[in-house]
Design an enzyme around this catalytic site. Structure first.
Site, PDB file in Angstrom:
ATOM      1  N   ASP A 259      52.681  13.215  38.939  1.00  0.00           N
ATOM      2  CA  ASP A 259      53.811  12.702  39.544  1.00  0.00           C
ATOM      3  C   ASP A 259      55.974  12.963  39.391  1.00  0.00           C
ATOM      4  OD1 ASP A 259      52.021  10.463  38.991  1.00  0.00           O
ATOM      5  OD2 ASP A 259      51.907  11.382  36.804  1.00  0.00           O
TER       6      ASP A 259
ATOM      7  N   ARG B 153      54.496  14.824  32.092  1.00  0.00           N
ATOM      8  CA  ARG B 153      55.162  15.154  32.940  1.00  0.00           C
ATOM      9  C   ARG B 153      56.178  15.672  32.207  1.00  0.00           C
ATOM     10  NH1 ARG B 153      56.230   9.368  35.760  1.00  0.00           N
ATOM     11  NH2 ARG B 153      57.626  11.105  37.089  1.00  0.00           N
TER      12      ARG B 153
ATOM     13  N   ARG C 144      57.431   3.417  27.213  1.00  0.00           N
ATOM     14  CA  ARG C 144      57.282   4.514  27.230  1.00  0.00           C
ATOM     15  C   ARG C 144      59.142   5.119  26.848  1.00  0.00           C
ATOM     16  NH1 ARG C 144      54.777   7.051  31.823  1.00  0.00           N
ATOM     17  NH2 ARG C 144      53.536   5.886  32.326  1.00  0.00           N
TER      18      ARG C 144
ATOM     19  N   HIS D  63      57.071  -0.045  32.590  1.00  0.00           N
ATOM     20  CA  HIS D  63      58.284   0.991  32.939  1.00  0.00           C
ATOM     21  C   HIS D  63      59.200  -0.459  33.515  1.00  0.00           C
ATOM     22  CE1 HIS D  63      57.366   5.746  34.030  1.00  0.00           C
ATOM     23  NE2 HIS D  63      58.153   5.776  33.202  1.00  0.00           N
TER      24      HIS D  63
ATOM     25  N   CYS E 218      60.038   2.899  41.785  1.00  0.00           N
ATOM     26  CA  CYS E 218      59.631   4.832  41.141  1.00  0.00           C
ATOM     27  C   CYS E 218      59.929   5.697  42.697  1.00  0.00           C
ATOM     28  CB  CYS E 218      58.003   4.852  41.284  1.00  0.00           C
ATOM     29  SG  CYS E 218      56.955   3.830  39.960  1.00  0.00           S
TER      30      CYS E 218
HETATM   31  N1  ARG Z   1      52.464   7.703  36.593  1.00  0.00           N
HETATM   32  C1  ARG Z   1      53.629   7.831  36.440  1.00  0.00           C
HETATM   33  C2  ARG Z   1      53.781   7.990  35.221  1.00  0.00           C
HETATM   34  O1  ARG Z   1      52.888   7.350  34.638  1.00  0.00           O
HETATM   35  C3  ARG Z   1      53.990   6.613  37.703  1.00  0.00           C
HETATM   36  C4  ARG Z   1      55.283   6.511  37.086  1.00  0.00           C
HETATM   37  C5  ARG Z   1      55.998   5.477  37.802  1.00  0.00           C
HETATM   38  N2  ARG Z   1      57.037   5.023  38.130  1.00  0.00           N
HETATM   39  C6  ARG Z   1      57.767   4.322  37.458  1.00  0.00           C
HETATM   40  N3  ARG Z   1      59.829   4.323  37.521  1.00  0.00           N
HETATM   41  N4  ARG Z   1      58.165   2.787  37.557  1.00  0.00           N
HETATM   42  O2  ARG Z   1      54.809   8.334  34.467  1.00  0.00           O
END
Ligand code: ARG
Length: 273
Positions: free
Chosen positions: A68, A93, A138, A167, A261
């Site tokens: 990612d 991550r 998040r 997000h 993203c």
């Molecule tokens: N697979 C990543 C996650 O879930 C995607 C992140 C996408 N980033 C964003 N800025 N929306 O963290």
């Protein structure tokens, strides 16, 4: 209507090691096929689009085992030459954070370390003199106070309520210093009221646009780069006088990501903003 474009400096990460190996958001299905070569070609097209628009694109080296890492927006928040590093919610991550931090430090930004979960520009968006900060999935609410201390902009909490729009940058696009486009249903009633109050002329996107990650777009104040599939949103933007460029990021969308993203805005001092 003529609109001024601001030349941007972006940080991106080539999706060399991109894959969908785990599921940390509802878009990710590790059993579904992903065309890794196509992902790279689509990402190259995004990068070339920025270069053609006259923007500067810096690159951070991708790290094997961090699929990612292509989502550079989550690497930090960079405003007025200050860079706040990130702390990911998910262990998958976590190792991206020091890699991005090292890049900012080498690039000469003044560094700040997060005290709570903070997923960078994925959840932290500057609109004029306000920082909109997402929470609910998040970035921790507690980090919003730290963002205000570090950057000195009033931080406005945005409560996200739909797990598909986990997000802030999947639910809201900053179009210029005065306005945004957003999906009302992605926000709590109180946050919707705040958005209506702050941005009376905002564009309200449809669920159809949001479901192709249409709001995960990048605007320089004149041209909006957005997912090619978000055709209603593109039409609304053109009605308002913006130019639009549609990019197909079908493979990265399987990880829940779109153009924004993949793109971290590097804001130097005010003077060169
Ligand atoms: N697979 C990543 C996650 O879930 C995607 C992140 C996408 N980033 C964003 N800025 N929306 O963290």
């Amino acid at each position: 209507m003529t609109m001024d474009a601001t030349r941007q400096r972006f940080l991106m990460c080539r999706p060399t090691y991109f894959a969908v190996d785990y599921a940390i958001n509802p878009w990710m299905d590790p059993t579904a096929p992903v065309d890794a070569d196509l992902a790279i070609r689509q990402w190259e097209q995004l990068r070339q689009t920025y270069l053609d628009l006259g923007h500067e694109v810096e690159l951070i080296d991708p790290v094997a085992g961090l699929p990612d890492m292509v989502f550079a927006a989550n690497g930090g928040t960079v405003i007025d030459g200050h860079a706040m590093a990130v702390q990911f919610r998910d262990p998958q991550r976590a190792d991206e954070a020091p890699a991005y931090r090292a890049w900012f430090e080498a690039a000469g930004f003044e560094m700040y370390d997060p005290k709570h979960v903070n997923e960078g520009e994925g959840d932290v968006l500057l609109v004029g003199d306000h920082l909109l900060a997402g929470t609910g999935f998040r970035t921790a609410h507690a980090s919003h106070a730290q963002l205000q201390e570090v950057f000195g902009y009033p931080v406005i909490t945005m409560q996200l309520v739909d797990p598909r729009f986990y997000h802030l940058d999947t639910a809201l696009t900053v179009l210029d210093e005065r306005t945004v486009a957003y999906l009302p249903e992605a926000f709590s009633p109180g946050s919707r009221a705040v958005l209506r109050r702050l941005f009376p002329i905002a564009i309200q996107a449809t669920m159809a646009d949001a479901e192709v990650l249409g709001l995960n777009a990048v605007s320089d104040g004149r041209t909006v780069v957005l997912p090619a599939q978000a055709t209603d949103l593109a039409a609304k933007l053109r009605d308002r006088g913006y130019q639009t460029i549609g990019i197909d990021l079908s493979e990265l969308r399987k990880a829940g990501g779109g153009p924004k993203c993949c793109t971290l805005r590097l804001r130097q001092g005010k003077a060169s903003k």
